[in-house]
Scaffold this motif. Structure first.
Motif, PDB file in Angstrom:
ATOM      1  N   VAL A  21       0.858  -1.182   0.000  1.00 58.07           N
ATOM      2  CA  VAL A  21       0.000   0.000   0.000  1.00 58.07           C
ATOM      3  C   VAL A  21       0.898   1.238   0.000  1.00 58.07           C
ATOM      4  CG1 VAL A  21      -1.721   1.263   1.327  1.00 58.07           C
ATOM      5  CG2 VAL A  21      -1.820  -1.207   1.245  1.00 58.07           C
ATOM      6  N   VAL A  23       1.023   5.405   0.624  1.00 57.47           N
ATOM      7  CA  VAL A  23       0.339   6.508   1.281  1.00 57.47           C
ATOM      8  C   VAL A  23       1.145   7.778   1.031  1.00 57.47           C
ATOM      9  CG1 VAL A  23      -0.357   7.474   3.507  1.00 57.47           C
ATOM     10  CG2 VAL A  23      -0.628   5.038   3.084  1.00 57.47           C
ATOM     11  N   ILE A  40      -3.293  -0.172   9.499  1.00 60.36           N
ATOM     12  CA  ILE A  40      -3.061  -0.912   8.253  1.00 60.36           C
ATOM     13  C   ILE A  40      -1.954  -1.941   8.466  1.00 60.36           C
ATOM     14  CG2 ILE A  40      -2.257  -0.708   5.872  1.00 60.36           C
ATOM     15  CD1 ILE A  40      -3.532   2.096   5.835  1.00 60.36           C
ATOM     16  N   TYR A  45      -8.029  -3.382   9.393  1.00 56.93           N
ATOM     17  CA  TYR A  45      -9.051  -3.084   8.390  1.00 56.93           C
ATOM     18  C   TYR A  45      -9.450  -4.328   7.599  1.00 56.93           C
ATOM     19  CZ  TYR A  45      -8.273   1.888   9.203  1.00 56.93           C
ATOM     20  OH  TYR A  45      -8.183   3.129   9.768  1.00 56.93           O
ATOM     21  N   ASP A  57      -0.770  -5.167   5.962  1.00 62.57           N
ATOM     22  CA  ASP A  57      -0.142  -4.919   4.677  1.00 62.57           C
ATOM     23  C   ASP A  57       1.205  -4.234   4.873  1.00 62.57           C
ATOM     24  OD1 ASP A  57      -2.374  -5.933   3.375  1.00 62.57           O
ATOM     25  OD2 ASP A  57      -3.349  -3.981   3.254  1.00 62.57           O
ATOM     26  N   LYS A 143      -0.486  -0.246  -4.160  1.00 62.73           N
ATOM     27  CA  LYS A 143      -1.779   0.365  -4.454  1.00 62.73           C
ATOM     28  C   LYS A 143      -1.897   1.649  -3.633  1.00 62.73           C
ATOM     29  CE  LYS A 143      -5.378  -1.320  -2.454  1.00 62.73           C
ATOM     30  NZ  LYS A 143      -6.432  -2.182  -1.953  1.00 62.73           N
ATOM     31  N   THR A 144      -2.130   2.781  -4.292  1.00 60.75           N
ATOM     32  CA  THR A 144      -2.246   4.065  -3.601  1.00 60.75           C
ATOM     33  C   THR A 144      -3.624   4.181  -2.956  1.00 60.75           C
ATOM     34  OG1 THR A 144      -0.763   5.066  -5.200  1.00 60.75           O
ATOM     35  CG2 THR A 144      -2.072   6.554  -3.857  1.00 60.75           C
ATOM     36  N   ILE A 145      -3.623   4.532  -1.669  1.00 63.33           N
ATOM     37  CA  ILE A 145      -4.890   4.707  -0.957  1.00 63.33           C
ATOM     38  C   ILE A 145      -4.959   6.104  -0.363  1.00 63.33           C
ATOM     39  CG2 ILE A 145      -5.138   2.256  -0.405  1.00 63.33           C
ATOM     40  CD1 ILE A 145      -4.368   3.014   2.476  1.00 63.33           C
ATOM     41  N   ASN A 146      -6.169   6.575  -0.125  1.00 63.87           N
ATOM     42  CA  ASN A 146      -6.417   7.851   0.518  1.00 63.87           C
ATOM     43  C   ASN A 146      -6.804   7.581   1.976  1.00 63.87           C
ATOM     44  OD1 ASN A 146      -7.004  10.460   1.194  1.00 63.87           O
ATOM     45  ND2 ASN A 146      -8.742  10.669  -0.202  1.00 63.87           N
ATOM     46  N   LEU A 147      -5.993   8.069   2.901  1.00 61.64           N
ATOM     47  CA  LEU A 147      -6.268   7.811   4.321  1.00 61.64           C
ATOM     48  C   LEU A 147      -7.549   8.479   4.803  1.00 61.64           C
ATOM     49  CD1 LEU A 147      -2.776   8.052   6.010  1.00 61.64           C
ATOM     50  CD2 LEU A 147      -4.076   6.028   5.439  1.00 61.64           C
ATOM     51  N   ASP A 149     -10.357   8.306   3.474  1.00 59.11           N
ATOM     52  CA  ASP A 149     -11.491   7.411   3.246  1.00 59.11           C
ATOM     53  C   ASP A 149     -11.613   6.353   4.338  1.00 59.11           C
ATOM     54  OD1 ASP A 149     -11.899   8.839   0.937  1.00 59.11           O
ATOM     55  OD2 ASP A 149     -10.907   7.365  -0.363  1.00 59.11           O
ATOM     56  N   LEU A 150     -10.536   6.117   5.110  1.00 58.64           N
ATOM     57  CA  LEU A 150     -10.557   5.118   6.175  1.00 58.64           C
ATOM     58  C   LEU A 150     -11.113   5.726   7.455  1.00 58.64           C
ATOM     59  CD1 LEU A 150      -7.022   3.571   5.646  1.00 58.64           C
ATOM     60  CD2 LEU A 150      -9.187   2.681   4.822  1.00 58.64           C
TER      61      LEU A 150
END
Length: 151
Positions: A21, A23, A40, A45, A57, A143-147, A149-150
């Protein structure tokens, strides 16, 4: 009555699925970023979370030099260490540590939110922090995630 439906599924090292992941820390607040990254890393999650297993992850954090601290924490937050010699207590403010190595600011915040045992040490090894926007984990295709959204 079918008693097999009551079996609790417990993950182990063979059944866990680990992902990479990415960030982006630009504009994020240090503590909020660190708590979500720690979750994470821990795997909280995921639906098959098991407390005693490394089921989280691998996390790559970039732009550590663009992190924010609220209030007067840049000057008042202190990081204390001891050399091991008498009178050997040393301290750095957050701004001094940031100027020396901005990635260590995030590493210390995340490490403090992980368990203080062998599992926590193993989880911390799954974290990679970089000061700039370039990182050495392109081969893992994170995989790029937006924190935001969590939860």
């Amino acid at each position: 009555m079918d008693t097999l439906s009551y079996k609790t599924v417990s993950a182990n090292k063979a059944t866990v699925t680990k992902e990479w992941v990415h960030v982006d820390a630009e504009g994020q607040t240090l503590g909020r970023l660190a708590s979500k990254v720690a979750k994470i890393l821990r795997g909280k999650y995921k639906p098959d979370f098991t407390p005693h297993v490394d089921c989280g992850d691998n996390v790559v954090i970039t732009n550590a030099e663009k992190i924010n601290l609220t209030g007067k924490k840049w000057d008042s937050k202190e990081y204390i260490r001891h050399t091991g010699y008498p009178g050997g207590q040393r301290s750095l403010t957050a701004s001094e540590l940031f100027n020396k190595a901005p990635e260590r600011l995030i590493e210390k915040a995340v490490k403090g939110m992980l368990p203080k045992n062998k599992l926590g040490a193993d989880l911390f090894r799954n974290l990679k922090v970089y000061a700039g926007s370039e990182h050495g984990q392109e081969a893992q295709k994170p995989k790029t995630i937006n924190l935001n959204d969590l939860k």
